[in-house]
Structure formats: structure tokens, C-alpha cells
Design a protein around this motif. Structure first.
Motif, PDB file in Angstrom:
ATOM      1  N   ASP A  79       6.328   8.096   6.518  1.00 46.92           N
ATOM      2  CA  ASP A  79       5.187   9.019   6.210  1.00 46.92           C
ATOM      3  C   ASP A  79       4.282   8.828   7.334  1.00 46.92           C
ATOM      4  O   ASP A  79       3.229   9.300   7.395  1.00 46.92           O
ATOM      5  CB  ASP A  79       4.517   8.323   4.908  1.00 46.92           C
ATOM      6  N   GLY A  80       4.975   8.264   8.454  1.00 44.68           N
ATOM      7  CA  GLY A  80       3.911   7.996   9.856  1.00 44.68           C
ATOM      8  C   GLY A  80       3.182   6.959   9.740  1.00 44.68           C
ATOM      9  O   GLY A  80       2.534   6.612  10.825  1.00 44.68           O
ATOM     10  N   ALA A  81       3.225   5.907   8.808  1.00 44.81           N
ATOM     11  CA  ALA A  81       2.423   4.796   8.946  1.00 44.81           C
ATOM     12  C   ALA A  81       3.165   3.695   9.855  1.00 44.81           C
ATOM     13  O   ALA A  81       4.277   3.683  10.045  1.00 44.81           O
ATOM     14  CB  ALA A  81       2.427   4.203   7.602  1.00 44.81           C
ATOM     15  N   LEU A  82       2.205   3.096  10.530  1.00 50.73           N
ATOM     16  CA  LEU A  82       2.409   2.030  11.508  1.00 50.73           C
ATOM     17  C   LEU A  82       2.491   0.717  10.674  1.00 50.73           C
ATOM     18  O   LEU A  82       1.417   0.223  10.250  1.00 50.73           O
ATOM     19  CB  LEU A  82       1.662   1.909  12.756  1.00 50.73           C
ATOM     20  N   PRO A  83       3.689  -0.150  10.602  1.00 49.46           N
ATOM     21  CA  PRO A  83       3.797  -1.259   9.808  1.00 49.46           C
ATOM     22  C   PRO A  83       3.549  -2.604  10.521  1.00 49.46           C
ATOM     23  O   PRO A  83       4.051  -2.892  11.551  1.00 49.46           O
ATOM     24  CB  PRO A  83       5.172  -1.220   8.989  1.00 49.46           C
ATOM     25  N   VAL A  84       2.802  -3.528   9.595  1.00 51.33           N
ATOM     26  CA  VAL A  84       2.967  -4.766  10.122  1.00 51.33           C
ATOM     27  C   VAL A  84       4.285  -5.472   9.556  1.00 51.33           C
ATOM     28  O   VAL A  84       4.653  -5.287   8.678  1.00 51.33           O
ATOM     29  CB  VAL A  84       1.816  -5.541   9.474  1.00 51.33           C
ATOM     30  N   THR A  85       4.813  -6.186  10.628  1.00 49.34           N
ATOM     31  CA  THR A  85       6.208  -6.934  10.402  1.00 49.34           C
ATOM     32  C   THR A  85       6.511  -8.140  11.148  1.00 49.34           C
ATOM     33  O   THR A  85       5.998  -8.143  12.255  1.00 49.34           O
ATOM     34  CB  THR A  85       7.364  -5.793  10.443  1.00 49.34           C
ATOM     35  N   ALA A  86       7.071  -9.061  10.931  1.00 49.47           N
ATOM     36  CA  ALA A  86       7.397 -10.168  11.273  1.00 49.47           C
ATOM     37  C   ALA A  86       8.598 -10.089  12.376  1.00 49.47           C
ATOM     38  O   ALA A  86       8.851 -10.915  13.231  1.00 49.47           O
ATOM     39  CB  ALA A  86       7.777 -11.375  10.418  1.00 49.47           C
ATOM     40  N   ASP A  87       8.992  -8.741  12.427  1.00 50.08           N
ATOM     41  CA  ASP A  87      10.161  -8.599  13.338  1.00 50.08           C
ATOM     42  C   ASP A  87      11.355  -9.291  13.202  1.00 50.08           C
ATOM     43  O   ASP A  87      11.701  -9.745  11.704  1.00 50.08           O
ATOM     44  CB  ASP A  87       9.822  -8.376  14.880  1.00 50.08           C
ATOM     45  N   VAL A  96       1.890 -17.101   3.123  1.00 47.56           N
ATOM     46  CA  VAL A  96       1.609 -15.809   3.561  1.00 47.56           C
ATOM     47  C   VAL A  96       0.363 -15.526   4.071  1.00 47.56           C
ATOM     48  O   VAL A  96      -0.557 -16.149   3.574  1.00 47.56           O
ATOM     49  CB  VAL A  96       1.957 -14.867   2.304  1.00 47.56           C
ATOM     50  N   ILE A  97       0.120 -14.797   5.274  1.00 50.35           N
ATOM     51  CA  ILE A  97      -0.967 -14.417   5.542  1.00 50.35           C
ATOM     52  C   ILE A  97      -1.256 -13.268   4.793  1.00 50.35           C
ATOM     53  O   ILE A  97      -0.874 -12.085   4.984  1.00 50.35           O
ATOM     54  CB  ILE A  97      -0.853 -14.125   7.166  1.00 50.35           C
ATOM     55  N   LYS A  98      -2.331 -13.127   3.938  1.00 49.85           N
ATOM     56  CA  LYS A  98      -2.590 -12.238   3.083  1.00 49.85           C
ATOM     57  C   LYS A  98      -3.364 -11.067   3.722  1.00 49.85           C
ATOM     58  O   LYS A  98      -4.416 -11.140   3.896  1.00 49.85           O
ATOM     59  CB  LYS A  98      -3.169 -12.803   1.904  1.00 49.85           C
ATOM     60  N   ILE A  99      -2.538  -9.952   4.216  1.00 53.87           N
ATOM     61  CA  ILE A  99      -3.267  -8.620   4.943  1.00 53.87           C
ATOM     62  C   ILE A  99      -3.488  -7.956   3.558  1.00 53.87           C
ATOM     63  O   ILE A  99      -2.845  -7.291   3.067  1.00 53.87           O
ATOM     64  CB  ILE A  99      -2.273  -8.384   5.940  1.00 53.87           C
ATOM     65  N   THR A 100      -5.051  -7.515   3.804  1.00 50.46           N
ATOM     66  CA  THR A 100      -5.384  -6.550   2.623  1.00 50.46           C
ATOM     67  C   THR A 100      -5.928  -5.301   3.320  1.00 50.46           C
ATOM     68  O   THR A 100      -6.006  -5.020   4.417  1.00 50.46           O
ATOM     69  CB  THR A 100      -6.833  -7.225   2.047  1.00 50.46           C
ATOM     70  N   SER A 101      -5.996  -4.232   2.419  1.00 49.57           N
ATOM     71  CA  SER A 101      -6.351  -2.924   2.917  1.00 49.57           C
ATOM     72  C   SER A 101      -7.689  -3.088   3.609  1.00 49.57           C
ATOM     73  O   SER A 101      -7.841  -2.026   4.719  1.00 49.57           O
ATOM     74  CB  SER A 101      -6.498  -1.895   1.880  1.00 49.57           C
ATOM     75  N   ALA A 102      -8.608  -4.072   3.593  1.00 45.64           N
ATOM     76  CA  ALA A 102      -9.758  -4.062   4.003  1.00 45.64           C
ATOM     77  C   ALA A 102      -9.670  -4.328   5.662  1.00 45.64           C
ATOM     78  O   ALA A 102     -10.380  -4.215   6.491  1.00 45.64           O
ATOM     79  CB  ALA A 102     -10.793  -5.001   3.547  1.00 45.64           C
ATOM     80  N   MET A 103      -8.451  -4.830   6.021  1.00 45.18           N
ATOM     81  CA  MET A 103      -8.164  -5.261   7.517  1.00 45.18           C
ATOM     82  C   MET A 103      -7.568  -4.185   8.127  1.00 45.18           C
ATOM     83  O   MET A 103      -7.364  -4.284   9.300  1.00 45.18           O
ATOM     84  CB  MET A 103      -7.461  -6.692   7.383  1.00 45.18           C
ATOM     85  N   LEU A 104      -7.119  -3.141   7.365  1.00 46.37           N
ATOM     86  CA  LEU A 104      -6.391  -2.207   8.136  1.00 46.37           C
ATOM     87  C   LEU A 104      -7.062  -0.719   7.956  1.00 46.37           C
ATOM     88  O   LEU A 104      -7.763  -0.625   6.763  1.00 46.37           O
ATOM     89  CB  LEU A 104      -5.050  -2.091   7.631  1.00 46.37           C
ATOM     90  N   PRO A 105      -7.109   0.104   8.859  1.00 48.38           N
ATOM     91  CA  PRO A 105      -6.411   0.168  10.053  1.00 48.38           C
ATOM     92  C   PRO A 105      -6.741  -1.066  11.084  1.00 48.38           C
ATOM     93  O   PRO A 105      -8.291  -0.833  11.510  1.00 48.38           O
ATOM     94  CB  PRO A 105      -6.188   1.642  10.777  1.00 48.38           C
ATOM     95  N   SER A 106      -6.193  -1.872  11.740  1.00 48.55           N
ATOM     96  CA  SER A 106      -7.063  -2.824  12.628  1.00 48.55           C
ATOM     97  C   SER A 106      -7.046  -2.256  13.812  1.00 48.55           C
ATOM     98  O   SER A 106      -6.465  -1.125  14.239  1.00 48.55           O
ATOM     99  CB  SER A 106      -6.042  -4.101  12.549  1.00 48.55           C
ATOM    100  N   SER A 107      -7.706  -2.723  14.801  1.00 51.25           N
ATOM    101  CA  SER A 107      -7.832  -2.212  16.374  1.00 51.25           C
ATOM    102  C   SER A 107      -6.424  -2.017  16.967  1.00 51.25           C
ATOM    103  O   SER A 107      -6.339  -1.553  17.779  1.00 51.25           O
ATOM    104  CB  SER A 107      -8.687  -3.200  17.219  1.00 51.25           C
ATOM    105  N   ASP A 108      -5.593  -2.700  16.442  1.00 48.96           N
ATOM    106  CA  ASP A 108      -4.027  -2.541  16.954  1.00 48.96           C
ATOM    107  C   ASP A 108      -3.233  -1.278  16.237  1.00 48.96           C
ATOM    108  O   ASP A 108      -2.218  -0.949  16.676  1.00 48.96           O
ATOM    109  CB  ASP A 108      -2.952  -3.848  16.733  1.00 48.96           C
ATOM    110  N   GLY A 109      -3.914  -0.582  15.487  1.00 45.45           N
ATOM    111  CA  GLY A 109      -3.556   0.619  14.958  1.00 45.45           C
ATOM    112  C   GLY A 109      -2.408   0.400  13.669  1.00 45.45           C
ATOM    113  O   GLY A 109      -2.067   1.491  13.207  1.00 45.45           O
ATOM    114  N   PHE A 110      -2.499  -0.601  13.252  1.00 46.41           N
ATOM    115  CA  PHE A 110      -1.492  -0.912  11.964  1.00 46.41           C
ATOM    116  C   PHE A 110      -2.252  -0.287  10.772  1.00 46.41           C
ATOM    117  O   PHE A 110      -3.357  -0.506  10.533  1.00 46.41           O
ATOM    118  CB  PHE A 110      -1.259  -2.334  11.855  1.00 46.41           C
TER     119      PHE A 110
END
Length: 234
Positions: free
Chosen positions: A225-233, A34-48
Motif C-alpha cells: 500500500d506504499g507504507a514505509l515500514p519499521v523493521t529489525a531487518d 519490545v520498543i513499543k512504537i505507537t501511531s503517535a510516533m509515526l510518521p517520524s522524521s525518518d519517514g516511517f
């Protein structure tokens, strides 16, 4: 999506190496992390702003007795940063002994994950987020290739094809000319190509599936809730 899975399962695999692998020296090992995405990485420049489902780094090692090669698949849109690419190859060389030139890196091209575009021109929070994400990818690469080396074993290969009526041509004719859209009247390749690598007991080591579809089903979708999610699609 169910059609894609069914087509992959229904694909008729033809063994390319029914004999004992000692005749060819073929070995294979696969690992993922797993690519461990933490809260410190979000919101990223892509808006997630949140994570819907995990992104992975997957590694397949193939050895023919005299040389070893690696295939790395990333759940991301693109990797345009040479520093990340060289870092991943260096990890595979150190852990698995695969030369940099023998490591192929590709992406699933999903449109709901942070880009790996490098850090040039970034400052402050955006720079920190990008650096943390890059390190998460490198850490996942290290874990995945370590797992692949651990399970490397004698193998054989089969290949087959099926079809799935899921994709459409994305070209549409507009008043301003051709652009992206849903061109259902235009041709699209419905082929599902499957390569299965088994150990000599017939248990799968890795299954590679290729289907011509852009992974943008979840693009710009938001949570309740309006959040933009990261997903593998898909």
C-alpha cells in the motif's frame, strides 16, 4: 540469511568454564523487551509510517562475584543522543546495580528504524515524536534489565566460529571515485562468531552472534500500500 543461521548453529563451541561456576563466581542473566512504537510516533522524521516487525532492547548481565557488567543491544541505526545513553545507564544502575562505566551500549545498525539523534532543533510534531520514541526506548530498557536481573544465575561460557557467504564488500569504483555499492570482487570477512552462555544445566541464557554485514536489506522497501515500514531487518 539461512546460511548465516546454519553457520551459527554449526559453530563448534568450546567450553571455557566446564567446572562449577562456584570456582569463578560467574553468573549471567538476559532479558529483552519490545520498543513499543505507537501511531503517535509515526510518521517520524525518518519517514516511517507503519511497523512491519518489532524492535527490541536486549540486555545481558554478567557477574563475576565481585563486579557486575551490562551489555545493551538496541535495534536501531545509531544512538547519538547523550541524554538517551545516560538515561539507559541510569536505569541499569538503579535496577541492576551496574555502574554507568560498566554498561556497554551498542546497536544492530539496521537502516529501517527511527534514529535516536536527540531533540535539538526539533519543534512541534517532530519534537513530540522524538520524545515519545526516546521514552519508549527507556521503558523497554527498564523492562529488559528487570527481566535480566530476575533470571540471573550461575553460568558457563562457550565460544566458536563458522562461516557464511552472505556479505560483500560495499566499496565500488565509480567515475567520481570510490562510493557505496556491491563490490563482490573485493574481500569481505565471512566469519560468524558465536558466544554462548549457558546455565549449569546446559540451557542457554544468551547467544551473542557477530557477523560483518550492514543491516540494510529492507532499506527503503515499501509495503504493497506504499507504507514505509519499521523493521529489525536481517
Amino acid at each position: 540469511l539461512a546460511g548465516t543461521a546454519a553457520a551459527a548453529q554449526a559453530a563448534q563451541l568450546t567450553s571455557l568454564n566446564d567446572a562449577d561456576s562456584s570456582a569463578t563466581g560467574l553468573k549471567a542473566g538476559a532479558g529483552k523487551a519490545v520498543i513499543k512504537i505507537t501511531s503517535a510516533m509515526l510518521p517520524s522524521s525518518d519517514g516511517f509510517t507503519t511497523v512491519h516487525d518489532d524492535l527490541y532492547v536486549r540486555v545481558l548481565l554478567l557477574e563475576n562475584g565481585s563486579a557486575r557488567n551490562a551489555l545493551i543491544v538496541l535495534d536501531t541505526t545509531s544512538v547519538n543522543d547523550p541524554t538517551v545513553l545516560s538515561g539507559m545507564r541510569a536505569i541499569v544502575t538503579k535496577v541492576a546495580g551496574v555502574p554507568a562505566a560498566s554498561t556497554l551500549i551498542t546497536v544492530t545498525h539496521n537502516f529501517s528504524s527511527p534514529h535516536l539523534n536527540g531533540t535539538t532543533g526539533l519543534t512541534g510534531t517532530q519534537l513530540t515524536q522524538a520524545q515519545l520514541y526516546q521514552q519508549a526506548v527507556l521503558d523497554a530498557t527498564s523492562t529488559a534489565v528487570t527481566n535480566a536481573v530476575r533470571v540471573l544465575r550461575a553460568a558457563r561460557v562457550g565460544y566458536g566460529t563458522g562461516t557464511a557467504d552472505v556479505n560483500v564488500n560495499r566499496n565500488v569504483d565509480t567515475a567520481e571515485g570510490w562510493w557505496l555499492g556491491t563490490g563482490e570482487q573485493l574481500p569481505s570477512d565471512k566469519s560468524v562468531r558465536v558466544t554462548r552462555i549457558d546455565d549449569l544445566s546446559g540451557d542457554p541464557i544468551s547467544i551473542l552472534i557477530n557477523y560483518n554485514v550492514q543491516s540494510s536489506v529492507m532499506m527503503a522497501s515499501v509495503m504493497s500500500d506504499g507504507a514505509l515500514p519499521v523493521t529489525a531487518d536481517l
